[in-house]
Scaffold this active site. Structure first.
Site, PDB file in Angstrom:
ATOM      1  N   HIS A  65       0.842  -1.200   0.000  1.00  0.00           N
ATOM      2  CA  HIS A  65       0.000   0.000   0.000  1.00  0.00           C
ATOM      3  C   HIS A  65       0.873   1.244   0.000  1.00  0.00           C
ATOM      4  O   HIS A  65       1.702   1.439   0.896  1.00  0.00           O
ATOM      5  CB  HIS A  65      -0.945  -0.013   1.200  1.00  0.00           C
ATOM      6  CG  HIS A  65      -2.029  -1.034   1.057  1.00  0.00           C
ATOM      7  ND1 HIS A  65      -2.468  -1.835   2.081  1.00  0.00           N
ATOM      8  CD2 HIS A  65      -2.767  -1.389  -0.044  1.00  0.00           C
ATOM      9  CE1 HIS A  65      -3.433  -2.629   1.624  1.00  0.00           C
ATOM     10  NE2 HIS A  65      -3.627  -2.391   0.341  1.00  0.00           N
ATOM     11  N   GLU A  68       1.515   3.724   3.086  1.00  0.00           N
ATOM     12  CA  GLU A  68       2.017   3.164   4.347  1.00  0.00           C
ATOM     13  C   GLU A  68       3.551   3.218   4.335  1.00  0.00           C
ATOM     14  O   GLU A  68       4.229   2.197   4.256  1.00  0.00           O
ATOM     15  CB  GLU A  68       1.455   1.746   4.522  1.00  0.00           C
ATOM     16  CG  GLU A  68      -0.070   1.771   4.604  1.00  0.00           C
ATOM     17  CD  GLU A  68      -0.753   0.417   4.426  1.00  0.00           C
ATOM     18  OE1 GLU A  68      -0.075  -0.616   4.501  1.00  0.00           O
ATOM     19  OE2 GLU A  68      -1.989   0.405   4.195  1.00  0.00           O
ATOM     20  N   ARG A 116      -3.292   4.697  -2.202  1.00  0.00           N
ATOM     21  CA  ARG A 116      -3.179   3.338  -1.657  1.00  0.00           C
ATOM     22  C   ARG A 116      -2.787   2.303  -2.720  1.00  0.00           C
ATOM     23  O   ARG A 116      -2.022   1.385  -2.455  1.00  0.00           O
ATOM     24  CB  ARG A 116      -4.545   2.970  -1.055  1.00  0.00           C
ATOM     25  CG  ARG A 116      -4.754   1.506  -0.707  1.00  0.00           C
ATOM     26  CD  ARG A 116      -6.145   1.343  -0.100  1.00  0.00           C
ATOM     27  NE  ARG A 116      -6.541  -0.037   0.076  1.00  0.00           N
ATOM     28  CZ  ARG A 116      -6.367  -0.742   1.201  1.00  0.00           C
ATOM     29  NH1 ARG A 116      -5.775  -0.189   2.243  1.00  0.00           N
ATOM     30  NH2 ARG A 116      -6.775  -1.980   1.276  1.00  0.00           N
ATOM     31  N   HIS A 186       2.279  -3.749   6.933  1.00  0.00           N
ATOM     32  CA  HIS A 186       1.328  -2.662   6.658  1.00  0.00           C
ATOM     33  C   HIS A 186       1.277  -1.689   7.823  1.00  0.00           C
ATOM     34  O   HIS A 186       1.895  -1.886   8.863  1.00  0.00           O
ATOM     35  CB  HIS A 186      -0.080  -3.248   6.474  1.00  0.00           C
ATOM     36  CG  HIS A 186      -0.250  -4.050   5.231  1.00  0.00           C
ATOM     37  ND1 HIS A 186      -0.925  -3.591   4.131  1.00  0.00           N
ATOM     38  CD2 HIS A 186       0.181  -5.299   4.908  1.00  0.00           C
ATOM     39  CE1 HIS A 186      -0.919  -4.515   3.185  1.00  0.00           C
ATOM     40  NE2 HIS A 186      -0.244  -5.568   3.629  1.00  0.00           N
ATOM     41  N   GLU A 262       0.239  -4.878  11.225  1.00  0.00           N
ATOM     42  CA  GLU A 262      -0.273  -3.507  11.090  1.00  0.00           C
ATOM     43  C   GLU A 262       0.474  -2.695  12.140  1.00  0.00           C
ATOM     44  O   GLU A 262       0.205  -2.798  13.330  1.00  0.00           O
ATOM     45  CB  GLU A 262      -1.788  -3.443  11.335  1.00  0.00           C
ATOM     46  CG  GLU A 262      -2.629  -4.202  10.318  1.00  0.00           C
ATOM     47  CD  GLU A 262      -2.794  -3.491   8.967  1.00  0.00           C
ATOM     48  OE1 GLU A 262      -2.245  -2.379   8.789  1.00  0.00           O
ATOM     49  OE2 GLU A 262      -3.474  -4.068   8.093  1.00  0.00           O
TER      50      GLU A 262
HETATM   51  O1  0X9 Z   1      -7.066  -3.973   4.141  1.00  0.00           O
HETATM   52  C1  0X9 Z   1      -5.911  -4.401   3.981  1.00  0.00           C
HETATM   53  O2  0X9 Z   1      -5.441  -4.754   2.912  1.00  0.00           O
HETATM   54  C2  0X9 Z   1      -4.999  -4.474   5.190  1.00  0.00           C
HETATM   55  N1  0X9 Z   1      -5.210  -3.344   6.041  1.00  0.00           N
HETATM   56  S1  0X9 Z   1      -4.647  -1.867   5.556  1.00  0.00           S
HETATM   57  O3  0X9 Z   1      -5.167  -0.859   6.466  1.00  0.00           O
HETATM   58  N2  0X9 Z   1      -3.070  -1.858   5.705  1.00  0.00           N
HETATM   59  O4  0X9 Z   1      -5.006  -1.644   4.195  1.00  0.00           O
HETATM   60  C3  0X9 Z   1      -5.307  -5.732   5.963  1.00  0.00           C
HETATM   61  C4  0X9 Z   1      -5.004  -7.013   5.316  1.00  0.00           C
HETATM   62  C5  0X9 Z   1      -5.214  -8.145   6.278  1.00  0.00           C
HETATM   63  N3  0X9 Z   1      -4.890  -9.395   5.936  1.00  0.00           N
HETATM   64  C6  0X9 Z   1      -3.926 -10.135   5.326  1.00  0.00           C
HETATM   65  N4  0X9 Z   1      -3.085  -9.650   4.470  1.00  0.00           N
HETATM   66  N5  0X9 Z   1      -3.895 -11.384   5.668  1.00  0.00           N
HETATM   67 ZN    ZN Z   2      -1.951  -1.847   4.015  1.00  0.00          ZN
END
Ligand code: 0X9
Ligand code: ZN
Length: 300
Positions: A65, A68, A116, A186, A262
């Site tokens: 992303h 980030e 993003r 992330h 995260e």
């Molecule tokens: O929504 C997403 O892609 C991720 N959160 S973000 O705020 N960084 O965009 C979470 C992804 C969660 N899961 C896995 N990659 N398993």
């Molecule tokens: Zn992300």
């Protein structure tokens, strides 16, 4: 050289990556594993001492992303630590893609800080970009994703429509039978997530181990940085999302230990994490990954 007292721009990151195999020829291999939509190299670092085809592999992706910014920084900080930790390069082989979405990263630096997605053209003349973390072919297009090109969670015209996700897939599948752990970095939320993300009902067969190791990583961050993270599945803790790199690594790659970090914070600054917090936050990631690596070695 590398710095963590401010964010490094795209060119600085690439210069640092190119320096590594010259500084550590016996430890680091740098390859261009693919090209982004706009033609930029997608770099892969392979880090290990004495190559052998039997060492367990740990795979890390960063910068999926664009906004980030802490994610590629965290990946580079892990690399820096690995190069000083012989135990972890002797017993493991590391595959690190610190910046899998370079086009989006540059766009976030120059045009739209909160960008993003990648920078692919879509069927819509006015909307650009696919959410790379919705483009993987495992429950593609289900919960928490959108088939509208203008959405920030746009899934793409088909699974693996994007060169960035195809490149990650190809590297992952190459050594998947000896890959023991996969970490996707992330921000934000201060959480350590394990599969699944696409559902809250199904659980993985090794859910107990995933949860225990996740909690131990949280513990490790707390003892080092005195900051609280939570552990669980993304579905339980937040909402369900599908087509992520983590679920693909677990579901198709069958990698036993899969985590999404995260990093900080919990929302006060959100994606625009102040530069004063880079050093402590990238250390959170190191503490978690160092724990995970020692766990992989101990179970090998
Ligand atoms: O929504 C997403 O892609 C991720 N959160 S973000 O705020 N960084 O965009 C979470 C992804 C969660 N899961 C896995 N990659 N398993
Ligand atoms: Zn992300």
């Amino acid at each position: 050289d590398v710095t963590f007292d401010r964010y490094m721009n795209h060119d600085e990151i690439i210069s640092y990556l190119e320096l590594l195999p010259r500084q550590y020829p016996h430890l680091v291999k740098l390859t261009v594993a693919g090209r982004s939509v706009e033609g930029r190299p997608l770099h892969l670092l392979t880090i290990t001492s004495s190559h052998s085809s039997t060492k367990p592999v740990i795979f890390i992706d960063g910068g999926i992303h664009a906004r980030e910014w802490i994610s590629p920084a965290a990946a580079l900080n892990v690399v820096g630590h690995l190069l000083q930790t012989p135990k972890l390069t002797r017993n493991l082989e590391w595959k690190v893609m610190p910046l899998i979405n370079p086009d989006g990263y540059i766009y976030s630096w120059t045009k739209d800080r909160l960008w993003r997605k990648n920078r692919a053209w879509t069927q819509s003349a006015s909307c650009v970009g696919v959410d790379l973390n919705r483009n993987f072919d495992f429950h593609w297009g289900e919960a928490g994703s959108s088939d509208r090109p203008c959405s920030p969670e746009y899934i793409g015209s088909q699974a693996f429509s994007e060169p960035e996700t195809r490149t990650l897939r190809d590297i992952l599948l190459r050594d998947y039978n000896r890959t023991q752990a996969f970490v996707s970095i992330h921000s934000y939320g201060q959480a350590i997530l394990h599969p699944w993300s696409y559902t809250t009902t199904a659980t993985r067969s090794n859910a107990g181990r995933l949860e225990r190791v996740g909690k131990d990583m949280v513990e490790s961050i707390f003892s080092g940085e005195r900051v609280s993270y939570i552990a669980g599945t993304f579905g339980e803790l937040f909402y369900t999302v599908s087509g992520t790199s983590g679920d693909y690594a677990a579901g198709v790659g069958e990698i036993p230990l899969v985590y999404t970090l995260e990093l900080r914070d919990t929302g006060a600054a959100g994606f625009i994490l102040p530069k004063e917090l880079i050093i402590p936050t990238v250390n959170d990631a190191w503490l978690a990954i160092e724990y995970l690596a020692n766990h992989v070695i101990a179970s090998d």
